[in-house]
Design an enzyme around this catalytic site. Structure first.
Site, mmCIF file in Angstrom:
data_model
loop_
_atom_site.group_PDB
_atom_site.id
_atom_site.type_symbol
_atom_site.label_atom_id
_atom_site.label_comp_id
_atom_site.label_asym_id
_atom_site.label_seq_id
_atom_site.Cartn_x
_atom_site.Cartn_y
_atom_site.Cartn_z
ATOM 1 N N LYS A 108 0.812 -1.216 0.000
ATOM 2 C CA LYS A 108 0.000 0.000 0.000
ATOM 3 C C LYS A 108 0.846 1.266 0.000
ATOM 4 O O LYS A 108 0.403 2.309 -0.480
ATOM 5 C CB LYS A 108 -0.946 -0.002 1.204
ATOM 6 C CG LYS A 108 -2.072 -1.007 1.057
ATOM 7 C CD LYS A 108 -3.158 -0.786 2.077
ATOM 8 C CE LYS A 108 -4.296 -1.759 1.886
ATOM 9 N NZ LYS A 108 -5.285 -1.712 2.952
ATOM 10 N N LYS A 189 -6.840 -10.122 -5.506
ATOM 11 C CA LYS A 189 -7.980 -10.485 -4.648
ATOM 12 C C LYS A 189 -9.096 -9.450 -4.777
ATOM 13 O O LYS A 189 -8.828 -8.285 -5.091
ATOM 14 C CB LYS A 189 -7.537 -10.609 -3.184
ATOM 15 C CG LYS A 189 -7.176 -9.305 -2.534
ATOM 16 C CD LYS A 189 -7.150 -9.406 -1.007
ATOM 17 C CE LYS A 189 -6.998 -7.995 -0.452
ATOM 18 N NZ LYS A 189 -7.102 -7.831 0.941
ATOM 19 N N LYS A 192 -12.603 -4.285 -1.224
ATOM 20 C CA LYS A 192 -13.612 -3.230 -1.161
ATOM 21 C C LYS A 192 -13.050 -1.872 -1.512
ATOM 22 O O LYS A 192 -13.784 -0.957 -1.837
ATOM 23 C CB LYS A 192 -14.309 -3.205 0.201
ATOM 24 C CG LYS A 192 -13.386 -3.167 1.407
ATOM 25 C CD LYS A 192 -14.200 -3.117 2.690
ATOM 26 C CE LYS A 192 -13.730 -4.079 3.745
ATOM 27 N NZ LYS A 192 -12.346 -3.933 4.186
#
Ligand code: TYM
Length: 321
Positions: A108, A189, A192
């Site tokens: 990230k 994957k 959200k």
């Protein structure tokens, strides 16, 4: 045994969260178990305060609508003071290198300007979540395993350095559905917080939208389904989703369909039927904000009371308070 786990409102709840985590939390159902909405974790990257508050409430409703008893849920920020204190204690138990090794942090932070310090320290807050409640089993998907391992290491280290306070937790992974993939890009994957949501099925999506997303699912140049996760990840993902929803296995499901089109329709139907009661009950609950507020307050009081003695023991043993 006490099972404990959480979900972060960094976006709307998606199918991977439901199949890999929430549905199992609801099915396991021990009297001591606790599940929570980890809203403090949704601030590690740029966020919108009003949006975050709304999604936290929505997720609380999704957990209850999925079948987790209302007296087993809470919202993390209601314990912000306790968790803040325990996070500091655990940061004083954790090395910088350990935190910087976390795969999710590395992924990230890559290429991002102005990375928030909390992106680095958030697994320590996650350890505080787990250790405050004395959890023994932490049911999570594959992506969270490393964070639970860190909580385990910190519990051991604190106990052996300062004195026994914390239960040493372990990650518990599902047999199936541990890694639901994005329908539009099966190499990653389902998430959200993905910017392009074409391949992400949300729990509150209208059935027709779910069907459209499955019809557009990326597969490969073949035409007859077979379960080969490495070579044919898109089809394998559809087979896994359909197998989890219908309680069978991917190879078994593969034998039942002669074309990709038929498989996509069957997977869409199974997902729509699996999510239907959750979606309907969530919308009902969201219409009753008073009831949600009552549930939230009761959950906060229970969770705070349960963690209190561990925090005060840890403070005393580490030489504070
Ligand atoms: P979060 O919100 O990213 O995910 C919630 C749960 O859903 C699982 N999951 C998936 N499972 C299968 N396939 C997928 N595509 C998929 N995407 C997500 C995750 O593994 C997780 O179990 N940091 C955590 C929340 C947290 C927590 C905790 C968990 C905070 N404190 C303490 C356990 C214990 C998170 O962001 O999960």
């Amino acid at each position: 045994m006490m099972r404990f786990s959480g979900i972060t409102p960094s976006g709307h709840t998606q199918l991977g969260n439901y199949l890999g985590a929430i549905s199992r939390w609801a099915a396991d159902g021990g009297a001591e178990d606790l599940y929570f909405v980890s809203d403090l974790h949704a601030m590690t990257t740029t966020h919108n305060p009003a949006g975050l508050r709304g999604r936290a409430t929505e997720m609380l409703a999704v957990l209850i609508a999925s079948g987790i008893p209302a007296e087993r849920v809470f919202v993390q920020s209601d314990l912000a003071r306790e968790l803040g204190a325990l996070t500091w204690i655990l940061e004083c138990t954790c090395s910088y290198g350990e935190a910087a090794r976390m795969i999710q942090f590395k992924e990230k932070a890559k290429g991002q300007a102005g990375v928030r310090l909390s992106l680095l320290t958030y697994p320590v807050l996650m350890a505080a979540d787990i250790l405050l409640q004395g959890a023994s089993d932490v049911p999570v998907g594959e992506d969270q395993r490393q964070h639970v391992e860190l909580a385990r290491a910190l519990a051991r280290r604190f106990n052996s350095t300062y004195g026994e306070v914390f239960t040493v937790p372990r990650a518990v992974l599902p047999h199936a559905g541990a890694r639901v993939r994005d329908l539009a890009d099966p190499t990653r994957k389902m998430s959200k917080s993905t910017r392009d949501s074409a391949g992400v099925v949300f729990v509150l999506d209208e059935p027709e939208l779910v069907r459209r997303k499955f019809r557009k699912a990326v597969t490969d140049g073949e035409s007859v389904p077979a379960y080969q996760p490495e070579e044919r990840p898109g089809v394998a993902n559809l087979l896994e989703i359909l197998a989890v929803c219908t309680g069978t296995t991917p190879p078994e499901v593969a034998g039942q369909y002669r074309s990709y089109g038929a498989l996509k329709d069957a997977a869409a139907d199974a997902v729509i039927e699996t999510l239907r009661p959750v979606r309907e009950r969530t919308l009902e609950l969201l219409d009753d904000q008073e009831e949600l507020t009552r549930i939230r307050k009761a959950g906060a009081a229970r969770a705070a009371e349960r963690g209190e003695h561990r925090l005060s023991s840890a403070l005393r043993l580490i030489g504070a308070g």
